[in-house]
Design a protein around this motif. Structure first.
Motif, short mmCIF file in Angstrom:
data_model
loop_
_atom_site.label_atom_id
_atom_site.label_comp_id
_atom_site.label_asym_id
_atom_site.label_seq_id
_atom_site.Cartn_x
_atom_site.Cartn_y
_atom_site.Cartn_z
N UNK A 131 11.65 -4.90 6.91
CA UNK A 131 11.33 -3.70 6.14
C UNK A 131 9.83 -3.43 6.14
N UNK A 132 9.45 -2.22 6.47
CA UNK A 132 8.05 -1.82 6.38
C UNK A 132 7.63 -1.82 4.91
N UNK A 133 6.35 -2.07 4.68
CA UNK A 133 5.85 -2.09 3.30
C UNK A 133 6.23 -0.83 2.54
N UNK A 134 6.06 0.31 3.17
CA UNK A 134 6.32 1.59 2.48
C UNK A 134 7.77 1.71 2.02
N UNK A 135 8.67 0.92 2.64
CA UNK A 135 10.10 1.00 2.31
C UNK A 135 10.56 -0.12 1.38
N UNK A 136 9.65 -0.98 0.97
CA UNK A 136 10.02 -2.05 0.04
C UNK A 136 10.33 -1.46 -1.33
N UNK A 137 11.05 -2.23 -2.15
CA UNK A 137 11.29 -1.82 -3.53
C UNK A 137 9.98 -1.91 -4.30
N UNK A 138 9.94 -1.29 -5.46
CA UNK A 138 8.75 -1.36 -6.30
C UNK A 138 8.39 -2.80 -6.65
N UNK A 139 9.40 -3.61 -6.96
CA UNK A 139 9.15 -5.02 -7.30
C UNK A 139 8.60 -5.79 -6.10
N UNK A 140 9.13 -5.53 -4.92
CA UNK A 140 8.64 -6.21 -3.71
C UNK A 140 7.20 -5.81 -3.41
N UNK A 141 6.89 -4.53 -3.57
CA UNK A 141 5.51 -4.08 -3.37
C UNK A 141 4.58 -4.73 -4.38
N UNK A 142 5.00 -4.83 -5.63
CA UNK A 142 4.17 -5.45 -6.66
C UNK A 142 3.94 -6.93 -6.34
N UNK A 143 4.94 -7.60 -5.82
CA UNK A 143 4.78 -8.99 -5.42
C UNK A 143 3.71 -9.12 -4.34
N UNK A 144 3.71 -8.21 -3.37
CA UNK A 144 2.69 -8.22 -2.32
C UNK A 144 1.31 -7.91 -2.91
N UNK A 145 1.25 -6.98 -3.84
CA UNK A 145 -0.02 -6.66 -4.49
C UNK A 145 -0.58 -7.86 -5.25
#
Length: 106
Positions: free
Chosen positions: A62-76
């Protein structure tokens, strides 16, 4: 173009080892987590639960832009752990280890 001793490029290059150290800590933290989720077999192999492998395979694909909000926050959250070190490097403090490593904390 010659890099001056105060240039951003020079400071970042001087901080490579500190950033590499942080990256190793991040990787080791992830490996400890993964190993804690698996089952060690008598031959030393590690077997991971199928549900976690499927989840991680999906995230890998999954590309970053397509991750869930929680997954993006984990990366942040992971990136935020680097910011104090990057700021110190840009300020010319390449040997500054005063910012504690967040990768060793669970």
């Amino acid at each position: 173009m010659t890099m001056g001793t105060n240039s951003t490029e020079h400071r970042l290059e001087a901080g490579i080892d500190r950033l590499a150290e942080l990256e190793h800590e991040r990787w080791a933290h992830w490996q400890r987590y993964m190993h804690s989720k698996g089952k060690r077999t008598p031959d030393g192999s590690l077997v991971l639960p199928a549900n976690l492998v499927a989840r991680w395979d999906a995230q890998i694909a999954t590309a970053y832009r397509d991750l869930t909000s929680d997954e993006k926050e984990s990366d942040r959250e992971q990136v935020r752990r680097y910011l104090p070190t990057v700021a110190a490097i840009l300020d010319g403090k390449t040997d500054d280890h005063s910012a504690p490593s967040e990768f060793t904390k669970d």
